[in-house]
Design a protein around this motif. Structure first.
Motif, PDB file in Angstrom:
ATOM      1  N   GLU A 137       0.810  -1.226   0.000  1.00 18.15           N
ATOM      2  CA  GLU A 137       0.000   0.000   0.000  1.00 18.15           C
ATOM      3  C   GLU A 137       0.842   1.274   0.000  1.00 18.15           C
ATOM      4  N   ASN A 138       2.104   1.159   0.376  1.00 28.87           N
ATOM      5  CA  ASN A 138       2.986   2.331   0.379  1.00 28.87           C
ATOM      6  C   ASN A 138       3.726   2.506  -0.938  1.00 28.87           C
ATOM      7  N   SER A 244       3.599   4.906  -4.701  1.00 28.24           N
ATOM      8  CA  SER A 244       4.802   5.503  -4.114  1.00 28.24           C
ATOM      9  C   SER A 244       4.744   7.022  -4.179  1.00 28.24           C
ATOM     10  N   THR A 247       2.560   8.119  -1.314  1.00 28.66           N
ATOM     11  CA  THR A 247       3.319   8.014  -0.061  1.00 28.66           C
ATOM     12  C   THR A 247       4.295   9.171   0.098  1.00 28.66           C
ATOM     13  N   GLU A 248       4.978   9.540  -0.981  1.00 32.54           N
ATOM     14  CA  GLU A 248       5.945  10.639  -0.939  1.00 32.54           C
ATOM     15  C   GLU A 248       5.248  11.978  -0.697  1.00 32.54           C
ATOM     16  N   LYS A 250       2.374  12.471   0.849  1.00 33.11           N
ATOM     17  CA  LYS A 250       1.927  12.496   2.244  1.00 33.11           C
ATOM     18  C   LYS A 250       3.083  12.814   3.193  1.00 33.11           C
ATOM     19  N   LYS A 251       4.244  12.273   2.890  1.00 32.34           N
ATOM     20  CA  LYS A 251       5.432  12.543   3.699  1.00 32.34           C
ATOM     21  C   LYS A 251       5.797  14.022   3.613  1.00 32.34           C
TER      22      LYS A 251
END
Length: 275
Positions: A137-138, A244, A247-248, A250-251
């Motif tokens: 999921e990430n 990905s 994820t990036e 959100k980070k």
């Protein structure tokens, strides 16, 4: 005479200080104009120049610190607005894609689930040796080399090659195991993207070619990537890019929020000191 000279020196020093502050305040005004026009980088350059050009313009430098904090806060707000918009776009892209995949997650044992191409679910591939592709999921993609046969080959790596001899090979797997089911020997070895000897990227780049797969172990074994397996690596690879990216983003959003909160705290502390 001495008193007159002293007063003259004091006046000169006072005038010099006033002149420095005036010059520095002109630069600060330019910085504010740049800030108000949205040119935050230029505003920061101008504010930094005050410290270099007018180190004794204490009042203006103090005001510059406040303006710098305003600039930094606006930068983070602008960044958050952009990232939120980008996240929505990527989320919509994911929503349009994910129904084409099989999602697997054992909520009792797994914190993160993973997606795979429907053609590669275990139930459809019993007793078959093949490369299986999945992405969590990430957005972390991985491949699993699965071997099924009458005898163990004790493989720890795989080599993939095109008809013209170009190839890529995984390093020894950090996660592998062997078992036996009704006399059939089953071996599995996992390779995460980035620790796979660039095999996943190689397969995606050569998706239209026939790919030979050699299992590296105590005994030789080779097979070929089927048309469905080639579709699977392409499909999962493209989903991995979207996941990905999310994820990036959100980070980066979390980092921007932390920076924004830090600047706000500094502004509050400065305001409290001034009061």
């Amino acid at each position: 005479m001495k008193k007159t000279l002293l007063l003259a020196c004091i006046c000169c020093a006072f005038c010099a200080c006033n002149n420095v502050e005036k010059q520095a305040s002109v630069k600060l005004q330019e910085a504010r104009q740049a800030y108000e026009s949205g040119d935050y980088n230029q505003a920061k350059i101008l504010i930094d120049s005050i410290k270099i050009l007018y180190p004794k313009a204490y009042e203006t430098r103090k005001a510059g610190i406040g303006l710098m904090q305003e600039v930094e806060l606006k930068e983070q707000e602008k960044t958050l607005h952009y990232l939120d918009s980008l996240l929505q776009q990527k989320q919509q892209q994911l929503d349009a894609m994910k129904s084409a995949y099989t999602f697997e997650k054992d909520v009792e044992y797994q914190r993160i689930g993973h997606y795979l191409h429907p053609s590669q679910v275990i139930e459809k591939n019993l007793h078959r040796s093949f490369l299986r592709f999945q992405v969590d999921e990430n957005g972390l993609m991985s491949l699993t080399s699965i071997y099924c046969g009458a005898r163990n080959i004790h493989h720890t790596a795989v080599k993939v090659s095109t008809p013209d001899g170009i190839f890529a090979q995984t390093p020894p797997s950090k996660d592998s195991y062997e078992t036996t089911d009704l006399g059939e020997k089953i071996e599995k070895a996992d390779y995460k993207m980035g620790e796979d000897g660039d095999v996943i990227n190689f397969l995606y780049a050569n998706k239209d070619k026939n790919i030979r797969v050699d299992y590296i172990g105590e005994r030789p074994y080779s097979t070929t990537l089927t048309a469905n397996d080639r579709k699977a690596v392409v499909s999962v690879y493209e989903l991995a890019q979207v996941l990905s990216a999310i994820t990036e983003i959100k980070k980066n959003i979390e980092e921007a929020k932390l920076k924004s909160d830090f600047v706000k705290k500094k502004m509050e502390e400065r305001k409290a000191k001034e009061e």
